[in-house]
Scaffold this active site. Structure first.
Site, PDB file in Angstrom:
ATOM      1  N   TRP A 103      17.767  -1.439 -34.423  1.00  0.00           N
ATOM      2  CA  TRP A 103      18.388  -0.136 -34.152  1.00  0.00           C
ATOM      3  C   TRP A 103      17.631   0.991 -34.802  1.00  0.00           C
ATOM      4  CZ3 TRP A 103      20.804  -0.375 -29.981  1.00  0.00           C
ATOM      5  CH2 TRP A 103      21.554  -1.496 -29.640  1.00  0.00           C
ATOM      6  N   ASP A 171      23.162   6.410 -38.888  1.00  0.00           N
ATOM      7  CA  ASP A 171      23.738   5.697 -37.749  1.00  0.00           C
ATOM      8  C   ASP A 171      24.725   4.686 -38.343  1.00  0.00           C
ATOM      9  OD1 ASP A 171      24.401   4.045 -35.650  1.00  0.00           O
ATOM     10  OD2 ASP A 171      22.337   3.500 -35.124  1.00  0.00           O
ATOM     11  N   LYS A 195      32.175  -0.561 -31.622  1.00  0.00           N
ATOM     12  CA  LYS A 195      32.055  -1.664 -32.572  1.00  0.00           C
ATOM     13  C   LYS A 195      33.284  -1.735 -33.489  1.00  0.00           C
ATOM     14  CE  LYS A 195      27.728  -2.302 -31.209  1.00  0.00           C
ATOM     15  NZ  LYS A 195      26.647  -1.405 -31.565  1.00  0.00           N
TER      16      LYS A 195
HETATM   17  C1  LIG Z   1      25.337  -0.902 -30.928  1.00  0.00           C
HETATM   18  C2  LIG Z   1      24.511  -0.029 -31.763  1.00  0.00           C
HETATM   19  C3  LIG Z   1      23.799   1.067 -31.244  1.00  0.00           C
HETATM   20  C4  LIG Z   1      23.746   1.371 -29.766  1.00  0.00           C
HETATM   21  O1  LIG Z   1      24.943   1.765 -29.280  1.00  0.00           O
HETATM   22  P1  LIG Z   1      25.093   2.141 -27.731  1.00  0.00           P
HETATM   23  O2  LIG Z   1      26.463   2.711 -27.730  1.00  0.00           O
HETATM   24  O3  LIG Z   1      24.960   0.883 -26.954  1.00  0.00           O
HETATM   25  O4  LIG Z   1      24.047   3.126 -27.399  1.00  0.00           O
HETATM   26  C5  LIG Z   1      23.083   1.847 -32.108  1.00  0.00           C
HETATM   27  N1  LIG Z   1      23.044   1.596 -33.422  1.00  0.00           N
HETATM   28  C6  LIG Z   1      23.714   0.552 -33.963  1.00  0.00           C
HETATM   29  C7  LIG Z   1      23.631   0.317 -35.430  1.00  0.00           C
HETATM   30  C8  LIG Z   1      24.452  -0.293 -33.144  1.00  0.00           C
HETATM   31  O5  LIG Z   1      25.100  -1.326 -33.681  1.00  0.00           O
END
Ligand SMILES: *Cc1c(COP(=O)(O)O)cnc(C)c1O
Length: 359
Positions: A103, A171, A195
């Site tokens: 990521w 993030d 998530k």
């Molecule tokens: C799942 C995830 C993403 C991507 O998320 P999307 O909504 O699919 O764009 C980005 N960063 C982390 C840490 C993630 O777990």
């Protein structure tokens, strides 16, 4: 009786049952209006309170002060990989990034489209099995970016580099609201909802207003954070249903005692899992112990020939979502806020039973 399913999916992932029930009710009859939440205007007196409450609950649960704005934006966290540098990084300036996994790598790739990127710390040569312990951040960097939890590698920052000397951007897609952090010391936080806080299709963005307005490029209207702030996250039609599911999840979190209470439970779940893992030589966790994620635990079997059999055992016990990411292999179990300790116990009991049988 419906069968108990232990949902270890990495994302989209488990949410509280109460959330599913309230969300489905709202699709048929929202707040006893006789209307579905899917058929009312976003600027009506019916929906506006949903947005307001969701934003203020985020502020309350994170303990945010007045400098920070809360927005709900379209798109996944991947949209923020480009929207962050577009709003914060001038073409000739440097942004500092930590390289901790898949990521972080994607965030770095997009930032390079907008300016210079320096790597403040990397665990690439360790195959992303740890968090870099030394960071080197240029004092002139526009910001430092970290990925607080690497969902695929199974690592998590347990010591946040608050004192990096430049604005801190994170993030938090896979560990948002799972533990207490000093949220006011972050200048920008983004997280895809799917998530730990809701349905796919919406991003949470928390931003310190003071870091905005410093880039010289022309930002398209819909991508400029300042426009969303000015319009109270209603610049255009927000993803109304996804925002509603986030609101329900936030209400649930508050009813559970908030972030402090959920942190205790998450710690308990992670301890149970990792203590079991460490006690069973049949299994192996590749991540450095201090950097293990409480949300996503990755592990393999010392004898890979046994992996399929263990997978079959799990399947028989209604455990879903434990297959490792295709880039890592083995297993990954995600233990997000809504997962109960009973599910972790069911899994660890099965691991012990399997180890006894094979050992
Ligand atoms: C799942 C995830 C993403 C991507 O998320 P999307 O909504 O699919 O764009 C980005 N960063 C982390 C840490 C993630 O777990």
């Amino acid at each position: 009786m419906t069968k108990v399913i232990h949902n270890f999916n990495a994302g989209p992932s488990i949410l509280p049952k109460e959330v599913f029930e309230a969300a489905s009710k709202a699709v048929l009859n929202f707040n006893d209006t006789g209307l579905s939440i899917l058929e009312i205007g976003h600027r009506t007196s019916l929906f506006q309170p949903v947005m307001n409450e969701a934003r203020s609950l985020v502020k309350e649960l994170m303990g945010l002060g007045d400098k920070h704005e809360v927005l709900f934006l379209h798109g996944g966290a991947s949209t923020q990989f480009m929207q962050v540098p577009m709003n914060l990084l001038n073409e000739n300036d440097i942004a500092s990034y930590t390289e901790t996994g898949t990521w972080a790598g994607k965030a770095i790739k997009e930032a390079r489209l907008f300016g210079h990127v320096e790597i403040a710390g990397s665990s690439k040569t360790e195959n992303y099995t740890c968090i870099p312990d030394e960071l080197s951040v240029s004092p002139t960097a526009a910001y430092l970016h970290i990925t607080t939890n690497e969902t695929i590698a199974g690592t998590q920052w347990h010591a946040i580099p608050y004192d990096c000397g430049v604005p801190l951007v994170a993030d938090m897609s896979s560990d948002i609201l799972s533990r207490q952090l000093d949220f006011n010391r972050f200048d920008l936080i983004y997280a895809g909802a799917q998530k730990n806080m809701g349905a796919a299709g919406v991003n949470l963005l928390v931003v310190n207003k003071e870091i905005l307005g410093k880039v010289t490029r022309t930002i398209p209207t819909i991508l400029d954070y300042r426009n969303h702030i000015a319009e109270g996250s209603m610049l255009n039609t927000p993803p109304v249903f996804a925002v509603y599911v986030v609101l329900l999840t936030l209400r649930w979190l508050k009813s559970q005692g908030g972030v402090a209470a959920i942190e205790n439970r998450n710690r308990e779940k992670a301890n149970l899992f990792y203590n079991t893992l460490d006690a069973l030589p049949l299994f192996h966790g590749p991540v450095a112990t201090p950097d293990r994620s409480w949300m996503n635990a990755v592990f393999v079997m010392k004898d890979p020939a046994l992996e399929q059999e263990f997978m079959d055992w799990c399947k028989k016990e209604n455990m879903v979502g434990i297959k490792g990411h295709r880039s890592v292999g083995g297993f990954r179990v995600s233990m997000y806020n809504a997962l109960t300790i009973d599910s972790v116990k069911a899994l660890t009991d099965l691991m012990k039973e399997f180890a006894t049988k094979k050992g």
